[in-house]
Design an enzyme around this catalytic site. Sequence first.
Site, PDB file in Angstrom:
ATOM      1  N   SER A 135      20.588 -26.921 -13.238  1.00  0.00           N
ATOM      2  CA  SER A 135      19.987 -25.936 -14.130  1.00  0.00           C
ATOM      3  C   SER A 135      21.120 -25.349 -14.980  1.00  0.00           C
ATOM      4  O   SER A 135      21.449 -24.180 -14.905  1.00  0.00           O
ATOM      5  CB  SER A 135      19.278 -24.840 -13.334  1.00  0.00           C
ATOM      6  OG  SER A 135      20.182 -24.139 -12.518  1.00  0.00           O
ATOM      7  N   HIS A 178      15.952 -27.440  -8.210  1.00  0.00           N
ATOM      8  CA  HIS A 178      16.713 -27.977  -7.077  1.00  0.00           C
ATOM      9  C   HIS A 178      15.828 -28.596  -6.005  1.00  0.00           C
ATOM     10  O   HIS A 178      16.318 -29.007  -4.950  1.00  0.00           O
ATOM     11  CB  HIS A 178      17.585 -26.885  -6.450  1.00  0.00           C
ATOM     12  CG  HIS A 178      18.672 -26.400  -7.362  1.00  0.00           C
ATOM     13  ND1 HIS A 178      19.425 -25.273  -7.108  1.00  0.00           N
ATOM     14  CD2 HIS A 178      19.120 -26.890  -8.550  1.00  0.00           C
ATOM     15  CE1 HIS A 178      20.288 -25.094  -8.097  1.00  0.00           C
ATOM     16  NE2 HIS A 178      20.124 -26.054  -8.991  1.00  0.00           N
ATOM     17  N   GLN A 182      14.376 -20.485  -8.065  1.00  0.00           N
ATOM     18  CA  GLN A 182      15.272 -21.584  -7.687  1.00  0.00           C
ATOM     19  C   GLN A 182      15.939 -21.391  -6.320  1.00  0.00           C
ATOM     20  O   GLN A 182      16.104 -22.340  -5.560  1.00  0.00           O
ATOM     21  CB  GLN A 182      16.339 -21.735  -8.778  1.00  0.00           C
ATOM     22  CG  GLN A 182      17.361 -22.819  -8.534  1.00  0.00           C
ATOM     23  CD  GLN A 182      18.353 -22.924  -9.678  1.00  0.00           C
ATOM     24  OE1 GLN A 182      18.056 -23.517 -10.700  1.00  0.00           O
ATOM     25  NE2 GLN A 182      19.524 -22.332  -9.529  1.00  0.00           N
ATOM     26  N   GLU A 183      16.354 -20.133  -6.038  1.00  0.00           N
ATOM     27  CA  GLU A 183      17.137 -19.917  -4.814  1.00  0.00           C
ATOM     28  C   GLU A 183      16.692 -18.659  -4.080  1.00  0.00           C
ATOM     29  O   GLU A 183      16.560 -17.599  -4.695  1.00  0.00           O
ATOM     30  CB  GLU A 183      18.632 -19.781  -5.160  1.00  0.00           C
ATOM     31  CG  GLU A 183      19.174 -21.022  -5.832  1.00  0.00           C
ATOM     32  CD  GLU A 183      20.585 -20.837  -6.408  1.00  0.00           C
ATOM     33  OE1 GLU A 183      21.316 -19.937  -5.944  1.00  0.00           O
ATOM     34  OE2 GLU A 183      20.919 -21.586  -7.330  1.00  0.00           O
ATOM     35  N   GLU A 211      20.724 -27.794  -2.461  1.00  0.00           N
ATOM     36  CA  GLU A 211      21.756 -26.928  -1.891  1.00  0.00           C
ATOM     37  C   GLU A 211      21.573 -26.731  -0.394  1.00  0.00           C
ATOM     38  O   GLU A 211      22.141 -25.813   0.196  1.00  0.00           O
ATOM     39  CB  GLU A 211      21.775 -25.584  -2.637  1.00  0.00           C
ATOM     40  CG  GLU A 211      22.139 -25.784  -4.104  1.00  0.00           C
ATOM     41  CD  GLU A 211      22.324 -24.490  -4.865  1.00  0.00           C
ATOM     42  OE1 GLU A 211      22.030 -23.409  -4.318  1.00  0.00           O
ATOM     43  OE2 GLU A 211      22.757 -24.568  -6.031  1.00  0.00           O
ATOM     44  N   ASP A 253      17.881 -16.217  -6.977  1.00  0.00           N
ATOM     45  CA  ASP A 253      18.266 -16.689  -8.309  1.00  0.00           C
ATOM     46  C   ASP A 253      17.005 -17.279  -8.931  1.00  0.00           C
ATOM     47  O   ASP A 253      16.538 -18.340  -8.499  1.00  0.00           O
ATOM     48  CB  ASP A 253      19.368 -17.751  -8.206  1.00  0.00           C
ATOM     49  CG  ASP A 253      19.756 -18.317  -9.576  1.00  0.00           C
ATOM     50  OD1 ASP A 253      19.232 -17.806 -10.603  1.00  0.00           O
ATOM     51  OD2 ASP A 253      20.581 -19.249  -9.630  1.00  0.00           O
ATOM     52  N   GLU A 287      19.650 -12.876  -9.596  1.00  0.00           N
ATOM     53  CA  GLU A 287      20.436 -13.621 -10.590  1.00  0.00           C
ATOM     54  C   GLU A 287      19.484 -14.235 -11.616  1.00  0.00           C
ATOM     55  O   GLU A 287      18.401 -14.707 -11.250  1.00  0.00           O
ATOM     56  CB  GLU A 287      21.207 -14.711  -9.841  1.00  0.00           C
ATOM     57  CG  GLU A 287      22.038 -15.629 -10.722  1.00  0.00           C
ATOM     58  CD  GLU A 287      22.686 -16.738  -9.891  1.00  0.00           C
ATOM     59  OE1 GLU A 287      22.962 -16.532  -8.688  1.00  0.00           O
ATOM     60  OE2 GLU A 287      22.876 -17.842 -10.439  1.00  0.00           O
ATOM     61  N   ASP A 292      24.184 -15.508 -14.733  1.00  0.00           N
ATOM     62  CA  ASP A 292      24.761 -16.848 -14.547  1.00  0.00           C
ATOM     63  C   ASP A 292      24.690 -17.570 -15.900  1.00  0.00           C
ATOM     64  O   ASP A 292      25.667 -17.587 -16.660  1.00  0.00           O
ATOM     65  CB  ASP A 292      23.985 -17.574 -13.447  1.00  0.00           C
ATOM     66  CG  ASP A 292      24.318 -19.063 -13.345  1.00  0.00           C
ATOM     67  OD1 ASP A 292      25.276 -19.503 -13.975  1.00  0.00           O
ATOM     68  OD2 ASP A 292      23.601 -19.803 -12.628  1.00  0.00           O
ATOM     69  N   LYS A 348      31.401 -19.577 -12.142  1.00  0.00           N
ATOM     70  CA  LYS A 348      31.405 -21.011 -11.834  1.00  0.00           C
ATOM     71  C   LYS A 348      32.544 -21.642 -12.612  1.00  0.00           C
ATOM     72  O   LYS A 348      32.525 -21.635 -13.853  1.00  0.00           O
ATOM     73  CB  LYS A 348      30.083 -21.639 -12.271  1.00  0.00           C
ATOM     74  CG  LYS A 348      28.866 -21.246 -11.434  1.00  0.00           C
ATOM     75  CD  LYS A 348      27.610 -21.707 -12.136  1.00  0.00           C
ATOM     76  CE  LYS A 348      26.391 -21.728 -11.227  1.00  0.00           C
ATOM     77  NZ  LYS A 348      25.142 -21.947 -12.033  1.00  0.00           N
ATOM     78  N   SER A 402      30.787 -18.893  -7.291  1.00  0.00           N
ATOM     79  CA  SER A 402      29.655 -19.785  -6.990  1.00  0.00           C
ATOM     80  C   SER A 402      29.991 -21.276  -7.057  1.00  0.00           C
ATOM     81  O   SER A 402      30.796 -21.715  -7.878  1.00  0.00           O
ATOM     82  CB  SER A 402      28.525 -19.490  -7.981  1.00  0.00           C
ATOM     83  OG  SER A 402      27.491 -20.431  -7.868  1.00  0.00           O
ATOM     84  N   HIS A 403      29.326 -22.016  -6.215  1.00  0.00           N
ATOM     85  CA  HIS A 403      29.300 -23.482  -6.254  1.00  0.00           C
ATOM     86  C   HIS A 403      28.341 -23.946  -7.358  1.00  0.00           C
ATOM     87  O   HIS A 403      27.767 -23.131  -8.080  1.00  0.00           O
ATOM     88  CB  HIS A 403      28.799 -24.005  -4.901  1.00  0.00           C
ATOM     89  CG  HIS A 403      27.365 -23.639  -4.623  1.00  0.00           C
ATOM     90  ND1 HIS A 403      26.568 -24.297  -3.727  1.00  0.00           N
ATOM     91  CD2 HIS A 403      26.569 -22.653  -5.150  1.00  0.00           C
ATOM     92  CE1 HIS A 403      25.363 -23.768  -3.706  1.00  0.00           C
ATOM     93  NE2 HIS A 403      25.333 -22.761  -4.553  1.00  0.00           N
ATOM     94  N   ARG A 404      28.131 -25.261  -7.468  1.00  0.00           N
ATOM     95  CA  ARG A 404      27.073 -25.831  -8.298  1.00  0.00           C
ATOM     96  C   ARG A 404      26.108 -26.576  -7.384  1.00  0.00           C
ATOM     97  O   ARG A 404      26.427 -26.867  -6.237  1.00  0.00           O
ATOM     98  CB  ARG A 404      27.644 -26.825  -9.337  1.00  0.00           C
ATOM     99  CG  ARG A 404      28.623 -26.265 -10.320  1.00  0.00           C
ATOM    100  CD  ARG A 404      28.128 -25.074 -11.103  1.00  0.00           C
ATOM    101  NE  ARG A 404      26.884 -25.214 -11.806  1.00  0.00           N
ATOM    102  CZ  ARG A 404      26.735 -25.152 -13.131  1.00  0.00           C
ATOM    103  NH1 ARG A 404      27.803 -25.004 -13.897  1.00  0.00           N
ATOM    104  NH2 ARG A 404      25.542 -25.219 -13.699  1.00  0.00           N
ATOM    105  N   SER A 405      24.955 -26.926  -7.942  1.00  0.00           N
ATOM    106  CA  SER A 405      23.999 -27.657  -7.094  1.00  0.00           C
ATOM    107  C   SER A 405      24.508 -29.070  -6.784  1.00  0.00           C
ATOM    108  O   SER A 405      24.191 -29.629  -5.739  1.00  0.00           O
ATOM    109  CB  SER A 405      22.627 -27.694  -7.747  1.00  0.00           C
ATOM    110  OG  SER A 405      22.708 -28.149  -9.077  1.00  0.00           O
ATOM    111  N   LYS A 460      28.530 -17.469  -3.322  1.00  0.00           N
ATOM    112  CA  LYS A 460      27.307 -18.198  -2.953  1.00  0.00           C
ATOM    113  C   LYS A 460      27.654 -19.668  -2.977  1.00  0.00           C
ATOM    114  O   LYS A 460      28.185 -20.190  -3.955  1.00  0.00           O
ATOM    115  CB  LYS A 460      26.113 -17.832  -3.839  1.00  0.00           C
ATOM    116  CG  LYS A 460      26.078 -18.394  -5.228  1.00  0.00           C
ATOM    117  CD  LYS A 460      24.642 -18.367  -5.782  1.00  0.00           C
ATOM    118  CE  LYS A 460      24.536 -19.176  -7.045  1.00  0.00           C
ATOM    119  NZ  LYS A 460      23.172 -19.300  -7.558  1.00  0.00           N
TER     120      LYS A 460
HETATM  121  C1  LIG Z   1      24.155 -23.025  -8.551  1.00  0.00           C
HETATM  122  C2  LIG Z   1      23.214 -23.014  -9.501  1.00  0.00           C
HETATM  123  O1  LIG Z   1      22.589 -24.153  -9.897  1.00  0.00           O
HETATM  124  P1  LIG Z   1      23.194 -25.245 -10.888  1.00  0.00           P
HETATM  125  O2  LIG Z   1      24.508 -25.647 -10.335  1.00  0.00           O
HETATM  126  O3  LIG Z   1      22.163 -26.329 -10.862  1.00  0.00           O
HETATM  127  O4  LIG Z   1      23.318 -24.575 -12.223  1.00  0.00           O
HETATM  128  C3  LIG Z   1      22.773 -21.762 -10.127  1.00  0.00           C
HETATM  129  O5  LIG Z   1      21.902 -21.779 -11.007  1.00  0.00           O
HETATM  130  O6  LIG Z   1      23.255 -20.684  -9.796  1.00  0.00           O
HETATM  131 MG   LIG Z   2      22.060 -19.501 -11.163  1.00  0.00          MG
END
Ligand SMILES: C=C(OP(=O)(O)O)C(=O)O
Ligand SMILES: [Mg+2]
Length: 427
Positions: free
Chosen positions: A45, A158, A166-167, A208, A244, A287, A312, A337, A364-367, A388
Site C-alpha cells: 500500500s 495485505h 489494513q492493520e 505481515e 492503520d 495511522e 504514513d 519507513k 516501521s517495517h514494510r509489508s 511496528k
Molecule cells: C507497513 C505498511 O504497509 P506497506 O508496506 O504495504 O505500505 C503500512 O501501510 O504501514
Molecule cells: Mg501505513
Amino acid sequence: MRREYEIISVRGREIIDSRGEPTVEAEVELAGGAVGRASVPSGASTGIFEAHELRDEDALRFHGHGVLKAVGHVNGTIADIVRGMDASRQADVDRAMLAADGTENKTVLGANAILAVSLAAARAAARAMHIPFYRYLGGTMAHILPVPMMNILNGGKHASNNIDIQEFMIVPVGAHSFREALQWGSEVYHALGVLLRKRGLPTAVGDEGGFAPDLRNDEEALQMIVEAIEASGRTTDEIGLAVDAAASEWYADGQYTLPKRKQRLKTDELIGYLKELTRRFPILSIEDGLSDRDWSGWKTLTQELPIQLVGDDLFVTNTRRLRKGIGERAGNSILVKINQIGTLTETFEAIDMARDAGYTAVISHRSGETEDTSIADIAVAAGTGQIKTGAPARTERTAKYNRLLRIEEELGEAAVYAGKSVMWYRK
Ligand SMILES: C=C(OP(=O)(O)O)C(=O)O
Ligand SMILES: [Mg+2]
C-alpha cells in the site's frame, strides 16, 4: 580519513523478500576488512509521494518486476561514487548518492539502490569500530527500547479477506520491559488464534503475519482482539489497540470508498466512524485514518480526536511533507519507513524534525520484508519509543523483535522500556 573506514568495494545483488518478490541487497567493504550488508524492504500500500522504487519495466520476473536495473546502479554508478569515501561519514556518503541521482524522488538511481548502500555503508562502519549498530547510529546514550505495535489481524491490501482496515495492532504499554511486551503480544496472538478456531474461522495469515479471517465487519475484528487480550489474562489498560486504516487506498475524487464492504463515505463521515471506533474500543493510535491528499480532513481529525494520529502515506518520511503537516497541525506523529525516503541521513532528519515539533515517531517495517534487522537498531538509536514490525510470528518480522530482545539484554540495567514514557494521547 582513517584508512580502515575507506570504502573499497560495493556489490549489489537481487534477492527475494517475504512475498517472494525481488529486492535489492548490497555489501560494502572497507579497507580495514569490515563488511556491511543490508537489504531493502518493499511496500504494497505504497504512498504516491514515496521515493521511487526502481523496478525493471520490461522483464516481469517472479510475480512482480525485477530489480536488476537498481542492482546495476549499485554495482555501477553508486559504487563508482562512494568508492574511496569514508563510510563513517554517513551524511557525505548519502549526499554524494543524492547528488548523483539529482532528482527529488530518486527516480534515476532508485531509492531501493541508494538505501541498500546507505545502510550497508553504516553497517560496515559500525563493524570497523566494533560497536553494535544501534550504538553506532545513536551514540553511547541510546537505551530506549520501543513499544512494539504488533499487527495481529490483517486486512486491506495485505490480505484477501473482507476487512477494509489494513492493520489491527496490539500495543503493550503496560509491560515493564521489551521482553515482557513481546511475550504478552505473542500470548494475545495465540489467544486470538484459539478464538478463531473455536468459531470455525481460518487461521491463515496475511502479509505481515496477522490472521486474515473473513468477519462480519471491521468492528468484529476489534472486538475479537479485545477478547483475545482478556483471554490472555491481561487488561486493555495494559495492552491497548492501534489501527492503520491505510485510507489513501480508499480515496478518489474527494470521497472514500471502502472497497470490501463497498461503502462510500465523505471525509466527515469517515472521521465520525473513526471517532466511534475510538469511543467503543481502547484505541491509542490511528495511522492514515484519512488520505494523503485530504489535508483539510487531517486538520479536522487532529482537532477532534485526541489520540496519536500517525501520518504514513501523508508524510512518507519526507521532511518537506512533514513540515507542511506540522505547519497545518495535521496529525501528531510520523511513521518512519527507511525506503520511503531512501537514505539513513534523511530518515534521521525526519525523526529530528518530528521530535522538535512535539510529534511522535514510529519506526516501521514494510509489508514486504527481508531478514534485515536495521529498523530495530534504528528505533533504539533514535529513541523514538515505538516500532511496528508485524505479528510476533513469521521470521522476517520476528527477526526485528528478536534483535530488540538481544539489544535489551546487551544494555542490561541501562535499558528502559518506553511503555510509560512514550507520549500516549489518552482519552
Ligand atoms: C507497513 C505498511 O504497509 P506497506 O508496506 O504495504 O505500505 C503500512 O501501510 O504501514
Ligand atoms: Mg501505513
